[in-house]
Scaffold this active site. Structure first.
Site, PDB file in Angstrom:
ATOM      1  N   HIS A  59     -10.955 -19.567   7.556  1.00 50.78           N
ATOM      2  CA  HIS A  59      -9.914 -18.564   7.310  1.00 50.78           C
ATOM      3  C   HIS A  59      -9.300 -18.872   5.945  1.00 50.78           C
ATOM      4  O   HIS A  59      -8.762 -19.968   5.735  1.00 50.78           O
ATOM      5  CB  HIS A  59      -8.861 -18.601   8.422  1.00 50.78           C
ATOM      6  N   GLU A  62      -5.703 -20.508   5.173  1.00 54.33           N
ATOM      7  CA  GLU A  62      -5.295 -21.744   5.857  1.00 54.33           C
ATOM      8  C   GLU A  62      -5.535 -22.906   4.902  1.00 54.33           C
ATOM      9  O   GLU A  62      -6.593 -23.556   4.918  1.00 54.33           O
ATOM     10  CB  GLU A  62      -6.063 -21.864   7.175  1.00 54.33           C
ATOM     11  N   HIS A 151      -8.196 -26.060  10.736  1.00 58.29           N
ATOM     12  CA  HIS A 151      -7.462 -24.787  10.634  1.00 58.29           C
ATOM     13  C   HIS A 151      -5.961 -25.042  10.619  1.00 58.29           C
ATOM     14  O   HIS A 151      -5.490 -26.120  10.992  1.00 58.29           O
ATOM     15  CB  HIS A 151      -7.758 -23.904  11.861  1.00 58.29           C
ATOM     16  N   GLU A 215      -6.254 -27.768  14.869  1.00 59.59           N
ATOM     17  CA  GLU A 215      -5.121 -26.966  14.392  1.00 59.59           C
ATOM     18  C   GLU A 215      -4.057 -27.932  13.888  1.00 59.59           C
ATOM     19  O   GLU A 215      -3.570 -28.781  14.633  1.00 59.59           O
ATOM     20  CB  GLU A 215      -4.558 -26.107  15.525  1.00 59.59           C
TER      21      GLU A 215
HETATM   22  O1  LIG Z   1      -3.033 -18.745  14.860  1.00 63.73           O
HETATM   23  C1  LIG Z   1      -3.954 -18.091  15.313  1.00 63.73           C
HETATM   24  O2  LIG Z   1      -3.770 -17.100  16.037  1.00 63.73           O
HETATM   25  C2  LIG Z   1      -5.381 -18.480  15.015  1.00 63.73           C
HETATM   26  C3  LIG Z   1      -5.567 -19.845  14.379  1.00 63.73           C
HETATM   27  C4  LIG Z   1      -7.053 -20.067  14.262  1.00 63.73           C
HETATM   28  O3  LIG Z   1      -7.630 -19.641  13.298  1.00 63.73           O
HETATM   29  N1  LIG Z   1      -7.646 -20.640  15.317  1.00 63.73           N
HETATM   30  C5  LIG Z   1      -9.067 -20.658  15.472  1.00 63.73           C
HETATM   31  C6  LIG Z   1      -9.436 -21.350  16.755  1.00 63.73           C
HETATM   32  C7  LIG Z   1     -10.924 -21.435  16.922  1.00 63.73           C
HETATM   33  C8  LIG Z   1     -11.361 -21.900  18.312  1.00 63.73           C
HETATM   34  O4  LIG Z   1     -11.084 -21.200  19.284  1.00 63.73           O
HETATM   35  O5  LIG Z   1     -12.019 -22.957  18.391  1.00 63.73           O
HETATM   36  C9  LIG Z   1      -9.571 -19.227  15.505  1.00 63.73           C
HETATM   37  O6  LIG Z   1      -8.875 -18.373  16.101  1.00 63.73           O
HETATM   38  O7  LIG Z   1     -10.617 -18.956  14.948  1.00 63.73           O
HETATM   39 ZN   LIG Z   2      -8.093 -20.523  11.399  1.00 65.35          ZN
END
Ligand SMILES: O=C(O)CCC(=O)N[C@@H](CCC(=O)O)C(=O)O
Ligand SMILES: [Zn+2]
Length: 334
Positions: A59, A62, A151, A215
């Protein structure tokens, strides 16, 4: 410093390096593979048999994780960090990084495990390329395989730093890896219970890597990440890279959650009944009407101790608009 240590500068400028391969003073090879992709190889005599994939910028907005990988690369290029494993550094979505946006047309982190084949555009092509880079990096037999995809989140969080651990039928989650994450400053781990279409789901399910989405705090622009404390993770990553990681099997203080359900947005009629500034890990009471969608679909909380992660009603139809999690124990770990 070697020019290839400036992978981030090259990537943000959209430039290819003049020299694709360089050696540090200690004989560590740095090899530019493609935009935002660089492989590091220790001298053979020092190689401890580990393969480590570090990705960020999947992303583009980030930036704390991008800055962290940039610091590690600088350290290696200057000879201050002395790698003893192979490392693949990947900046996931260079064009989104240049624009400071999460993505351009499609979220790259929803395009793995075959999804890129059902889509077109630069991000589908990039996901295919990232799969290929990871597949080729993790193709050497007999080596350990670890992937951290870094992330930061859209919103604030009651638990600041946490990991998501993918799922594969017949494969158990590793206690050792969780202890490693605990030592790296992660306060919680979410154990997935279904296969997925994220980058770490791909490397976990298809390439046999131990793989985690980490995260690290709230997403902010470049240079504004003073509030994101990645010091414990950074120390641990240096130790892993240099092969002098202190042994630990302690899960003390680490909170474990199981993913109970993913809330999928099916249509433009989707309504999420949460305040816009709700934090990740906010508790939801049993019986609470969380969301509504087309054809009288209702998402009502049935779980004891439920909490919400990544609530986002703005995702495209068909994608996850939140994750419901519940506390769990370490009983299923090996
Ligand atoms: O803050 C958010 O809503 C999304 C943060 C983020 O990019 N998280 C990843 C997690 C990936 C996973 O589920 O392993 C995503 O949503 O892609
Ligand atoms: Zn992300």
């Amino acid at each position: 410093m070697l020019a290839l240590g400036k992978l981030l500068e090259l990537t943000l400028a959209g430039r290819e390096p003049a020299q694709k391969i360089q050696l540090t003073v200690d004989g560590v090879q740095m090899r530019w593979l493609s935009e935002g992709a660089l492989e590091v190889r220790p001298p053979q005599a020092l190689d401890n048999g580990g393969d480590l994939l570090l990705s960020s910028g999947i992303h583009g907005n980030e930036t704390a994780p991008i800055e962290l990988l940039d610091r590690l690369l600088h350290g290696i290029a200057r000879g201050e960090i002395k790698p003893r494993n192979r490392i693949l550094f990947l900046f996931g979505n260079p064009e989104a990084m240049r624009r400071g946006e999460r993505y351009l047309e499609l979220d790259v982190n929803r395009l793995f495990n075959g999804r890129h084949e059902q889509n077109i555009g630069p991000e589908a092509m990039r996901a295919a390329e990232l799969e290929q880079l990871a597949r080729s990096f993790f193709s050497l037999p007999g080596r350990s395989r670890l992937h951290y995809d870094l992330h930061t989140a859209i919103r604030g969080s009651k638990i600041e730093q946490f990991a998501l651990y993918p799922f594969k039928n017949g494969r158990q989650h590793s206690r050792h890896e969780l202890a490693r994450l605990n030592a790296a400053g992660m306060q919680a781990v979410l154990l997935q219970s279904k296969t997925s279409i994220t980058f770490t789901a791909f490397t976990y399910e298809q390439l046999d890597a131990e793989a985690f989405t980490l995260e690290l705090g709230k997403a902010r622009p470049f240079g504004q990440n003073q509030g994101v404390d990645v010091s414990r993770l950074e120390t641990r990553l240096k130790q892993i890279i240099e092969g002098d990681e202190p042994e630990t099997e302690s899960l003390d203080g680490l909170q474990l959650f199981a993913v109970s359900r993913e809330v999928i947005k099916h249509s433009d009629a989707f309504l999420l009944h949460l305040p816009a500034d709700v934090e990740n890990f906010s508790p939801l009471a049993k019986g609470y009407l969380l969301a509504e969608d087309v054809a009288k679909t209702r998402w009502v909380i049935e779980e004891e101790g439920a909490r919400i992660i990544f609530p986002n009603p703005k995702v495209k139809n068909g994608l996850r608009a939140g994750i419901l999690i519940v506390p769990t124990t370490d009983a299923g770990l090996i």
